[in-house]
Design an enzyme around this catalytic site. Structure first.
Site, short mmCIF file in Angstrom:
data_model
loop_
_atom_site.label_atom_id
_atom_site.label_comp_id
_atom_site.label_asym_id
_atom_site.label_seq_id
_atom_site.Cartn_x
_atom_site.Cartn_y
_atom_site.Cartn_z
N LYS A 122 0.78 -1.13 0.03
CA LYS A 122 0.07 0.00 -0.02
C LYS A 122 0.85 1.29 -0.13
O LYS A 122 1.99 1.38 0.72
CB LYS A 122 -0.87 -0.03 1.27
CG LYS A 122 -1.81 1.19 1.39
CD LYS A 122 -2.62 0.91 2.63
CE LYS A 122 -3.65 2.05 2.73
NZ LYS A 122 -4.57 1.75 3.92
N SER A 197 -9.36 1.15 2.86
CA SER A 197 -8.34 1.85 1.92
C SER A 197 -7.38 1.26 1.22
O SER A 197 -6.76 1.93 0.68
CB SER A 197 -7.87 3.01 2.86
OG SER A 197 -7.23 2.73 4.01
N SER A 221 -9.92 -1.48 6.99
CA SER A 221 -8.96 -0.99 5.56
C SER A 221 -8.38 -2.30 4.95
O SER A 221 -7.88 -2.20 3.63
CB SER A 221 -8.00 0.35 5.63
OG SER A 221 -8.80 1.23 5.82
#
Length: 533
Positions: A122, A197, A221
């Protein structure tokens, strides 16, 4: 930013005329059918879990460069189909793979427990010398001075980092849209979100463009993207996996702590990630961590109790989610596993608490970050910042909110204990939805309660794939009466199964705090009851 990203896409992955029209919703077969991947590359990226890859690399049956080139190409293809990457690290990754291959020959064996394993990241995971915007335009040119500790540990274990992936504005969506990189879509139905996310990781693993990815989770997330893309994800208990070196808004905040967690394509790969990190005793380098190694857990599947939460009494799940629960429960019952119903313990209050705890500053820092560069908040950013309990608190009010958090945790544990006493058995785990729908339609993922409750309680939670939406079986509930405005909004989204066609459906397993190893053993028992290895 887009020019830098686009220039980094591996040239041998460019689809050209093989790029499907935007009307093609399910692109899951394109990587293997587009003609860019060789048979060997298809086998490497499709047939092996991360654990199997590590074993083959350790035996010298695959080279790190061979595996890395296959995954770089497939990741490039995946990005063009889903918009999941922020930067490819191809040159560095191939150089690292060649080094590992040379070291393997020189010393006659692997360099570390993850020798040659490609790992995707990420974008918010801090990398030395790389941009880290944490979801804000203002920080687009902020360069990290050092690697996050998690990356140092994985690098020492022999891993190779080869691609960074998308995240939403503010990092506080269960979707993945930002003014910087646009919207990441779901590879099984591009009208749906990949989640957030850690949405770029979700899409990448869903199309087998990575064997293992790393994300963060403060409200769902890691688990939302894992569920939406049919892969596995873990939110560990806080202070087990190091967060040292991460950068973002409200650094130093302790009201609700985010965790780093893995996404993977098999259950065993989650265990591999956790064991590899904790075997290094990271608490010696990060004193905030609890000194608990990854423990071996034994559970008796014949004396095993699963409590099923069918609905959180706030937002009712769509028919595909309920069907996944029913089907899984039937498997468990046939395996002789004790099933009880779990009545949720005021999850609306839990949401009011955690949404306040996210922004004890009244979201002042977040709004200032946007105002200073005239960045406009996206609708889901506005939605979370405008929750009814979000306000700027003074020291006394802050302490009161923390007391309410601790009281909620104490009350939940007390009720769990009472229920065990009344049933005269331990409740080994909870089985719950991951969200009120399969992968949501873009812009609609508003209810976090099915995941954020466990962040509030700091309970470890894992996601595993179950099935996909069925056009025949998943009919609209015509007799359901919504309980509140958000419930009604969610209910009206499900006009037919066709809107969610091909969407993966996953479920979530939850255990008590610091029972992460037990959690993964519970997932194993549940999956074995479903007929999986």
């Amino acid at each position: 930013m887009l020019e830098i990203r686009d220039a980094s896409i591996p040239k041998d992955s460019l689809l050209g005329d093989a790029m499907p029209d935007s009307s093609v919703l399910d692109v899951s077969d394109i990587p293997r059918q587009c003609g860019l991947l060789s048979n060997d590359e298809i086998v490497i990226t499709e047939n092996y879990t991360a654990t199997q890859l590590v074993n083959l690399l350790a035996l010298g049956q695959l080279t790190a460069e061979q595996v890395m080139r296959a995954y770089l190409k497939r990741a490039g293809i995946t990005h063009q189909l889903t918009n999941c990457a922020t930067e490819f690290l191809g040159e560095e990754a191939i150089k690292r793979a060649k080094y590992l291959d040379e070291e393997f020959k020189r010393q006659g064996g692997p360099v570390g427990a993850l020798h040659g394993l490609p790992i995707s990241l990420k974008d918010s995971i801090t990398m030395r010398g790389r941009r880290n915007n944490a979801g804000w335009i203002k920080w687009n040119n902020r360069i990290a001075e050092d690697d996050a500790l998690i990356l140092k540990i994985l690098h020492e274990a022999g891993a190779i980092f080869y691609v960074r992936t998308t995240q939403p504005q503010s990092l506080m969506h269960l979707e993945c849209s930002s003014p910087i990189y646009g919207t990441t879509v779901n590879p099984f139905n591009r009208n749906l979100t990949s989640g957030g996310s850690t949405g770029g990781e979700g899409a990448l693993l869903g199309l087998k463009g990575s064997p293992m990815g790393i994300g963060t989770d403060i409200g769902g997330s890691v688990r939302s993207p894992a569920a939406n893309n049919g892969v596995y994800g873990l939110k560990p208990t806080t202070f087990r996996i190091p967060r040292q070196g991460l950068m973002g808004a409200q650094m130093g905040k302790e009201s609700i702590i985010s965790t780093i967690g893995p996404l993977a394509r098999s259950r065993e790969d989650i265990n591999l990630f956790m064991k590899t990190i904790l075997d290094t005793e990271p608490w010696l380098r990060d004193p905030s961590l609890v000194p608990i190694p990854w423990r071996s857990i034994t559970l008796d599947s014949k004396n095993f109790t699963v409590a099923v939460m069918w609905d959180d009494n706030v937002v009712h799940p769509h028919p595909p989610i309920t069907r996944a629960l029913h089907q899984t429960v039937e498997h468990l019952k046939k395996a002789g596993i004790r099933i009880i119903d779990w009545e949720p313990i005021d999850h609306q209050k839990g949401w009011d608490l955690i949404s306040a705890l996210y922004y004890c500053n009244g979201a002042e820092e977040e709004r200032n970050l946007m105002t200073e560069v005239n960045e406009q908040p996206l609708p889901l950013t506005e939605w979370i910042l405008n929750q009814s309990q979000v306000k700027k608190r003074n020291w006394t009010e802050m302490n009161e909110l923390i007391s309410q958090r601790e009281n909620y945790r104490k009350h939940y544990a007390h009720i769990w204990n009472e229920r065990e006493t009344s049933l005269n058995c331990s409740i080994d785990c909870l089985l719950t939805p991951v969200g009120p729908s399969a992968a949501p339609q873009h812009g609609t993922a508003k209810w976090w309660g099915y995941t954020s409750t466990w962040n509030l309680l700091d309970y470890p939670a894992a996601v595993f794939p179950v099935m996909t939406v069925d056009l025949v079986k998943d009919q609209v509930e015509t007799d359901y009466k919504p309980r509140n405005v958000l419930d009604e909004e969610n209910f009206k989204l499900y006009t037919s199964a066709q809107s969610y066609v091909n969407a993966p459906i996953a479920l979530q397993v939850v255990c008590r705090r610091y029972n992460d190893e037990k959690l993964m053993k519970c997932v194993e028992i549940i999956e074995r009851a479903m007929g999986r290895e």
